[in-house]
Motif scaffolding. Structure first.
Motif, PDB file in Angstrom:
ATOM      1  N   ASN A   1     -13.007  -6.405   7.872  1.00  0.00           N
ATOM      2  CA  ASN A   1     -13.863  -7.485   8.331  1.00  0.00           C
ATOM      3  C   ASN A   1     -13.986  -7.286   9.832  1.00  0.00           C
TER       4      ASN A   1
ATOM      5  N   SER B   1       0.786  -1.232   0.000  1.00  0.00           N
ATOM      6  CA  SER B   1       0.000   0.000   0.000  1.00  0.00           C
ATOM      7  C   SER B   1       0.820   1.286   0.000  1.00  0.00           C
TER       8      SER B   1
ATOM      9  N   ALA C   1      -7.542   0.227  -1.757  1.00  0.00           N
ATOM     10  CA  ALA C   1      -8.844  -0.104  -1.180  1.00  0.00           C
ATOM     11  C   ALA C   1      -8.658  -0.483   0.280  1.00  0.00           C
TER      12      ALA C   1
ATOM     13  N   ILE D   1      -8.401  -5.471   9.317  1.00  0.00           N
ATOM     14  CA  ILE D   1      -8.457  -4.311   8.447  1.00  0.00           C
ATOM     15  C   ILE D   1      -7.175  -4.285   7.633  1.00  0.00           C
ATOM     16  N   GLN D   2      -7.338  -4.193   6.307  1.00  0.00           N
ATOM     17  CA  GLN D   2      -6.182  -4.209   5.425  1.00  0.00           C
ATOM     18  C   GLN D   2      -6.315  -3.119   4.378  1.00  0.00           C
TER      19      GLN D   2
ATOM     20  N   THR E   1      -6.658  -2.606  -5.779  1.00  0.00           N
ATOM     21  CA  THR E   1      -7.655  -3.242  -6.634  1.00  0.00           C
ATOM     22  C   THR E   1      -7.729  -2.489  -7.948  1.00  0.00           C
TER      23      THR E   1
ATOM     24  N   VAL F   1     -10.080  -2.584   3.179  1.00  0.00           N
ATOM     25  CA  VAL F   1     -10.955  -3.742   3.346  1.00  0.00           C
ATOM     26  C   VAL F   1     -11.036  -4.045   4.838  1.00  0.00           C
TER      27      VAL F   1
ATOM     28  N   THR G   1      -5.342  -2.610   0.638  1.00  0.00           N
ATOM     29  CA  THR G   1      -4.911  -3.408  -0.506  1.00  0.00           C
ATOM     30  C   THR G   1      -5.002  -2.560  -1.771  1.00  0.00           C
TER      31      THR G   1
END
Length: 94
Positions: free
Chosen positions: A83, A32, A79, A63-64, A68, A81, A66
């Protein structure tokens, strides 16, 4: 990812878990182009805001940052991301 108690040093981690978390941060940083400290600041802020409305499972939080493909498919864009397992809603959120 590390939860808040781990960040504050209030929760014991095995050396395996520490190494795993460090590797995750290095990989995320490489993907990133942001510092691991920046990502942890973002994560902490997200947790604070969400906890105003919900009870969450911080141990399972992921939480990442990334990369895309854009909608037009012509470029790669960052992005975020997340969860975030929700244990329950707080009264203010109903």
């Amino acid at each position: 990812m590390m939860d808040l108690l781990k960040l504050l040093g209030l929760k014991k981690q095995s050396s395996k878990d520490v190494a795993k978390e460090r590797l995750k941060l290095v990989l995320i940083h490489d993907r990133s182009n942001v510092s691991p400290q920046f990502l942890e600041m973002v994560k902490s802020e997200i947790i604070k805001v969400i906890q105003n409305y919900m009870e969450i499972d911080e141990d399972s939080l992921d939480i990442q940052l990334t990369k895309t493909n854009s909608e037009d498919g012509e470029r790669v864009v960052p992005a975020l991301v997340a969860n975030i397992p929700i244990k329950g809603m707080k009264n203010a959120g109903r």
